[in-house]
Motif scaffolding. Structure first.
Motif, PDB file in Angstrom:
ATOM      1  N   PHE A 102       4.856 -13.322  -4.079  1.00 45.08           N
ATOM      2  CA  PHE A 102       5.659 -12.760  -4.781  1.00 45.08           C
ATOM      3  C   PHE A 102       7.169 -12.831  -4.420  1.00 45.08           C
ATOM      4  CE2 PHE A 102       1.460 -11.708  -6.678  1.00 45.08           C
ATOM      5  CZ  PHE A 102       1.702 -11.994  -7.789  1.00 45.08           C
ATOM      6  N   VAL A 106       5.047  -7.042  -1.977  1.00 52.26           N
ATOM      7  CA  VAL A 106       4.055  -6.090  -2.732  1.00 52.26           C
ATOM      8  C   VAL A 106       2.931  -6.002  -1.695  1.00 52.26           C
ATOM      9  CG1 VAL A 106       4.592  -6.221  -5.104  1.00 52.26           C
ATOM     10  CG2 VAL A 106       3.300  -8.291  -4.155  1.00 52.26           C
ATOM     11  N   LEU A 108       0.431  -2.925   0.105  1.00 54.04           N
ATOM     12  CA  LEU A 108       0.383  -1.599  -0.290  1.00 54.04           C
ATOM     13  C   LEU A 108       0.519  -0.801   0.935  1.00 54.04           C
ATOM     14  CD1 LEU A 108      -3.545  -2.129  -2.006  1.00 54.04           C
ATOM     15  CD2 LEU A 108      -0.995  -2.463  -2.932  1.00 54.04           C
ATOM     16  N   PRO A 109       1.493   0.124   0.593  1.00 45.27           N
ATOM     17  CA  PRO A 109       1.924   0.817   1.790  1.00 45.27           C
ATOM     18  C   PRO A 109       0.755   1.927   2.513  1.00 45.27           C
ATOM     19  CG  PRO A 109       2.721   2.106  -0.402  1.00 45.27           C
ATOM     20  CD  PRO A 109       1.987   0.705  -0.678  1.00 45.27           C
ATOM     21  N   TRP A 110      -0.360   2.167   1.747  1.00 48.93           N
ATOM     22  CA  TRP A 110      -1.429   2.958   2.408  1.00 48.93           C
ATOM     23  C   TRP A 110      -2.442   1.946   3.185  1.00 48.93           C
ATOM     24  CZ3 TRP A 110      -0.687   2.279  -2.820  1.00 48.93           C
ATOM     25  CH2 TRP A 110      -1.525   1.315  -3.409  1.00 48.93           C
ATOM     26  N   MET A 123     -10.481  -7.765  -3.233  1.00 52.58           N
ATOM     27  CA  MET A 123     -10.339  -7.829  -4.726  1.00 52.58           C
ATOM     28  C   MET A 123     -11.343  -8.661  -5.134  1.00 52.58           C
ATOM     29  SD  MET A 123      -8.404  -5.223  -5.516  1.00 52.58           S
ATOM     30  CE  MET A 123      -7.055  -5.272  -6.641  1.00 52.58           C
ATOM     31  N   TRP A 153       5.601  -0.389   6.272  1.00 49.85           N
ATOM     32  CA  TRP A 153       7.031   0.049   6.263  1.00 49.85           C
ATOM     33  C   TRP A 153       7.340   0.390   7.722  1.00 49.85           C
ATOM     34  CZ3 TRP A 153       5.572   4.499   8.897  1.00 49.85           C
ATOM     35  CH2 TRP A 153       4.355   5.118   8.656  1.00 49.85           C
TER      36      TRP A 153
ATOM     37  N   GLU B 172       4.843  -6.215 -10.547  1.00 55.52           N
ATOM     38  CA  GLU B 172       4.503  -7.130  -9.552  1.00 55.52           C
ATOM     39  C   GLU B 172       3.021  -6.912  -9.133  1.00 55.52           C
ATOM     40  OE1 GLU B 172       7.651  -7.756  -6.973  1.00 55.52           O
ATOM     41  OE2 GLU B 172       7.665 -10.163  -7.481  1.00 55.52           O
ATOM     42  N   MET B 173       2.919  -5.496  -8.770  1.00 54.70           N
ATOM     43  CA  MET B 173       1.736  -4.995  -8.168  1.00 54.70           C
ATOM     44  C   MET B 173       0.336  -5.338  -8.831  1.00 54.70           C
ATOM     45  SD  MET B 173       1.609  -1.646  -5.825  1.00 54.70           S
ATOM     46  CE  MET B 173       2.451  -1.841  -4.420  1.00 54.70           C
ATOM     47  N   LEU B 176      -0.212  -9.041  -8.922  1.00 49.57           N
ATOM     48  CA  LEU B 176      -1.036  -9.093  -7.738  1.00 49.57           C
ATOM     49  C   LEU B 176      -2.322  -8.999  -8.044  1.00 49.57           C
ATOM     50  CD1 LEU B 176      -1.050  -9.995  -4.582  1.00 49.57           C
ATOM     51  CD2 LEU B 176      -0.819  -7.467  -4.346  1.00 49.57           C
ATOM     52  N   ALA B 177      -2.672  -7.912  -8.655  1.00 55.75           N
ATOM     53  CA  ALA B 177      -4.133  -7.473  -8.675  1.00 55.75           C
ATOM     54  C   ALA B 177      -4.843  -8.585  -9.870  1.00 55.75           C
ATOM     55  CB  ALA B 177      -4.353  -6.074  -9.391  1.00 55.75           C
ATOM     56  N   THR B 187      -9.022  -2.644  -9.766  1.00 58.88           N
ATOM     57  CA  THR B 187      -7.703  -2.425  -9.823  1.00 58.88           C
ATOM     58  C   THR B 187      -7.278  -0.876  -9.837  1.00 58.88           C
ATOM     59  OG1 THR B 187      -7.336  -4.498 -10.852  1.00 58.88           O
ATOM     60  CG2 THR B 187      -5.435  -3.055 -10.945  1.00 58.88           C
ATOM     61  N   GLN B 190      -8.484   0.759  -6.147  1.00 63.76           N
ATOM     62  CA  GLN B 190      -7.906  -0.100  -5.230  1.00 63.76           C
ATOM     63  C   GLN B 190      -6.308   0.210  -5.108  1.00 63.76           C
ATOM     64  OE1 GLN B 190      -9.071  -1.323  -2.262  1.00 63.76           O
ATOM     65  NE2 GLN B 190     -10.962  -0.952  -2.834  1.00 63.76           N
ATOM     66  N   ILE B 191      -5.846   0.136  -6.152  1.00 65.94           N
ATOM     67  CA  ILE B 191      -4.370  -0.134  -6.387  1.00 65.94           C
ATOM     68  C   ILE B 191      -3.710   1.228  -7.284  1.00 65.94           C
ATOM     69  CG2 ILE B 191      -2.320  -1.400  -7.129  1.00 65.94           C
ATOM     70  CD1 ILE B 191      -3.800  -3.940  -6.389  1.00 65.94           C
ATOM     71  N   PRO B 194      -4.693   4.969  -5.621  1.00 67.86           N
ATOM     72  CA  PRO B 194      -3.826   5.465  -4.358  1.00 67.86           C
ATOM     73  C   PRO B 194      -2.474   5.331  -4.637  1.00 67.86           C
ATOM     74  CG  PRO B 194      -5.387   3.482  -4.023  1.00 67.86           C
ATOM     75  CD  PRO B 194      -5.320   3.821  -5.664  1.00 67.86           C
ATOM     76  N   HIS B 195      -1.940   4.477  -5.467  1.00 73.08           N
ATOM     77  CA  HIS B 195      -0.423   4.571  -5.602  1.00 73.08           C
ATOM     78  C   HIS B 195       0.083   5.882  -6.317  1.00 73.08           C
ATOM     79  CE1 HIS B 195       3.269   3.237  -7.846  1.00 73.08           C
ATOM     80  NE2 HIS B 195       3.513   2.660  -6.827  1.00 73.08           N
ATOM     81  N   TRP B 271       0.803   7.965   4.179  1.00 73.87           N
ATOM     82  CA  TRP B 271       1.637   6.693   4.271  1.00 73.87           C
ATOM     83  C   TRP B 271       2.833   6.911   3.561  1.00 73.87           C
ATOM     84  CZ3 TRP B 271       2.080   5.396  -0.855  1.00 73.87           C
ATOM     85  CH2 TRP B 271       1.149   6.011  -1.839  1.00 73.87           C
ATOM     86  N   ARG B 276       6.975  10.315   6.345  1.00 70.40           N
ATOM     87  CA  ARG B 276       7.114   9.211   7.503  1.00 70.40           C
ATOM     88  C   ARG B 276       8.015   9.687   8.638  1.00 70.40           C
ATOM     89  NH1 ARG B 276       7.946   4.178   3.765  1.00 70.40           N
ATOM     90  NH2 ARG B 276       5.897   4.250   2.700  1.00 70.40           N
ATOM     91  N   LEU B 279       6.918  10.105  12.165  1.00 72.75           N
ATOM     92  CA  LEU B 279       6.762   9.009  12.918  1.00 72.75           C
ATOM     93  C   LEU B 279       7.828   8.273  13.154  1.00 72.75           C
ATOM     94  CD1 LEU B 279       3.825   8.218  10.214  1.00 72.75           C
ATOM     95  CD2 LEU B 279       3.471   8.263  12.615  1.00 72.75           C
TER      96      LEU B 279
END
Lengths: 276, 283
Positions: A102, A106, A108-110, A123, A153, B172-173, B176-177, B187, B190-191, B194-195, B271, B276, B279
């Motif tokens: 894309f 994209v 996933l930050p985790w 997936m 990141w 977009e995320m 992607l899924a 979806t 997993q996405i 957590p998001h 995260w 952050r 870190l």
């Protein structure tokens, strides 16, 4: 290392011979968006065939529907009329053997870089053990060895996009679709990424469709460059790029290369879309 | 030359001075000390104000009297804080267990959202203090009305934050899924979920402090135990030091619960951008 397709003969787009070896075929596809203010015609009938193992680039002014075209091929949106098929199978939902890169990485930050690449496998419900080696090999090819356990990141923009390319390739798809993948990168990183993408493609021989707004990027990478007109998008011209592979970055200074870019740029001058 | 030497010595003196102030500055600006330092300043200001303006003890007690009361009445305060803590935790747990699924429903369907959301906002505008006596009438004296008031105050921020967090995901995320041929449940797990975690925790943190308030309001109107009850007794007896001591215990409870949630968030969502910094500085 010499590549057989360096001496590939130039085939005219209209030649019917093409359909026999077409991997992706787009037939009379149109797209009309329904918005609050009425209908917006995004794509006028588009006909296009992409050969197996071909690297095809699509350039066009912003808003010409080139990203829509990619989403149609990816099965992420459906055509208003016309059909798209990949390997003879009509696309009605996201197909199996396709990987997408894309505009943004994209990631996933985790999840770590490796987990992000393996996301494609998890997936899809595939067996992660079978693809662990492939993931590691791709990460190595993309110069991300040692960063497998880093988080997105912690990476630079170029590294993030490389990780997303690995994610698009890890399940070994036949088709790689890329939607302006390097648009957010600075010019120098972008050239480096172009060279790397060419190398990865030469090794894997995927059928690639790259959407870009950079004419040199399209000419440098592609076997054929499709030029689209502004909205509603149609195919204005198709250029066969007859430059020997592998192409070093210095090819960009050669007269043949410059001639291609100038020819393509003329279309945008004619459309009044080039303001620099 | 002599001038230069003198200059050097001066520089040296300044650097040693600097290092002492540096250490002081570092201690003063460390994360744990900052709020304590501010509290100390407030306490001193409080004490000074009482001495200077001669404020009588039945209006504002002196800080030392409050401290004395905290120490003397510690067993009582601790005993009474348990029912309040219990009601707070129950109300908070209900807020999370009901609020998060409700938010999932609202975020998943426009139709449900258009029916449910305005109603929730409407119900939130009803002052809980005003209807708390009603719960005593309905559910009697004791734990249940307290828990309900704590829940009613705590649930709204959970819903609002969770809905917002679930909805603010990049198109977009999701593309992607979909391109990975993932089903809706996968979806989500997993996405989407957590998001949304940082946003959900934001709501939970507001919720837990409001649940403390809710529990105390519940105790005001119908209870014979808890910090809220103690506050009313102290108020009735003009025992201001005890009242302030009870308020202190209450605040500490809120802070403690907030910290615990914050620590859990740190474990589950390490995260997120807001976490952050350490870190980055370490790198």
């Amino acid at each position: 290392m010499t590549y057989a397709f360096a001496a590939r003969p130039v085939i005219a787009q209209s030649a019917p011979v093409m359909t026999a070896e077409a991997h992706i075929s787009i037939d009379a596809v149109t797209k009309i968006y329904q918005t609050k203010s009425g209908q917006v015609e995004s794509l006028r009938p588009i006909d296009l065939s992409i050969r197996r193992g071909e690297f095809l680039a699509v350039v066009g002014p912003s808003g010409c529907g080139k990203s829509t075209l990619l989403k149609l091929v990816a099965g992420l949106t459906s055509a208003t009329s016309g059909t798209i098929s990949i390997g003879g199978k009509a696309v009605s939902e996201p197909p199996d053997g396709v990987g997408i890169v894309f505009q943004n990485p994209v990631l996933l930050p985790w999840k770590t870089v490796r987990e992000n690449v393996m996301l494609q496998i998890r997936m899809r419900g595939l067996d992660p053990a079978k693809y662990a080696d492939a993931a590691q090999r791709l990460l190595k090819t993309a110069g991300l060895e040692g960063f497998e356990k880093s988080y997105p990141w912690e990476l630079s923009g170029g590294m993030k996009q490389r990780a997303s390319i690995c994610r698009a390739l890890v399940h070994d798809p036949e088709v790689l679709l890329m939607d302006e993948p390097f648009g957010a990168l600075d010019a120098m990183t972008r050239e480096k990424m172009n060279a790397e993408l060419q190398r990865i493609w030469a090794e894997s021989r995927k059928t690639v469709m790259l959407i870009t707004h950079s004419i040199p990027e399209a000419v440098y990478l592609a076997d054929r460059v499709v030029v689209m007109s502004s909205r509603p998008g149609t195919i204005e011209a198709i250029y066969d790029i007859d430059l020997p592979r592998p192409r070093p970055l210095s090819v960009m200074g050669e007269p043949a290369f410059i001639r291609y870019t100038q020819d393509i740029r003329k279309h945008f001058f004619a459309q009044g879309d080039l303001d620099h | 030359m002599t001038i230069a030497a003198g200059g050097d010595r001066q520089v040296q003196v300044r650097t040693t001075k600097m290092s002492v102030t540096n250490i002081l500055a570092r201690v003063a600006t460390s994360e744990a000390v900052k709020p304590l330092l501010l509290i100390l300043v407030i306490l001193i200001g409080w004490d000074l104000a009482i001495r200077m303006f001669g404020i009588p003890a039945y209006l504002i007690p002196a800080p030392l009297d409050v401290v004395e009361q905290i120490v003397l009445q510690w067993p009582l305060l601790l005993r009474e804080s348990l029912p309040t803590l219990y009601a707070t935790l129950c109300g908070f747990a209900l807020s999370a267990l009901i609020g998060i699924p409700l938010a999932l429903l609202i975020a998943s369907s426009r139709l449900i959202e258009s029916y449910l959301y305005p109603l929730l906002v409407f119900s939130q505008s009803i002052p809980k203090v005003a209807i708390a006596p009603l719960f005593v009438v309905w559910f009697g004296f004791g734990m249940l009305p307290k828990v309900i008031v704590a829940f009613l105050l705590g649930v709204f921020p959970v819903i609002v934050s969770t809905v917002l967090a679930l909805k603010s995901i990049d198109a977009e995320m999701i593309d992607l899924a979909r391109s990975m041929r993932s089903g809706p449940l996968r979806t989500f797990l997993q996405i989407r979920l957590p998001h949304a975690m940082p946003g959900i925790f934001g709501g939970l943190k507001v919720s837990i402090t409001l649940a403390v308030v809710g529990a105390v309001v519940g105790e005001f109107v119908g209870s014979n135990s808890g910090i809220g009850y103690l506050l009313q007794i102290a108020n009735g007896n003009f025992d201001l030091p005890l009242m302030f001591a009870a308020l202190f215990v209450l605040s500490m409870m809120g802070v403690l619960l907030f910290w615990i949630l914050d620590a859990i968030e740190g474990l589950l969502v390490p995260w997120h951008e807001s976490r952050r910094r350490d870190l980055r500085e370490g790198a």
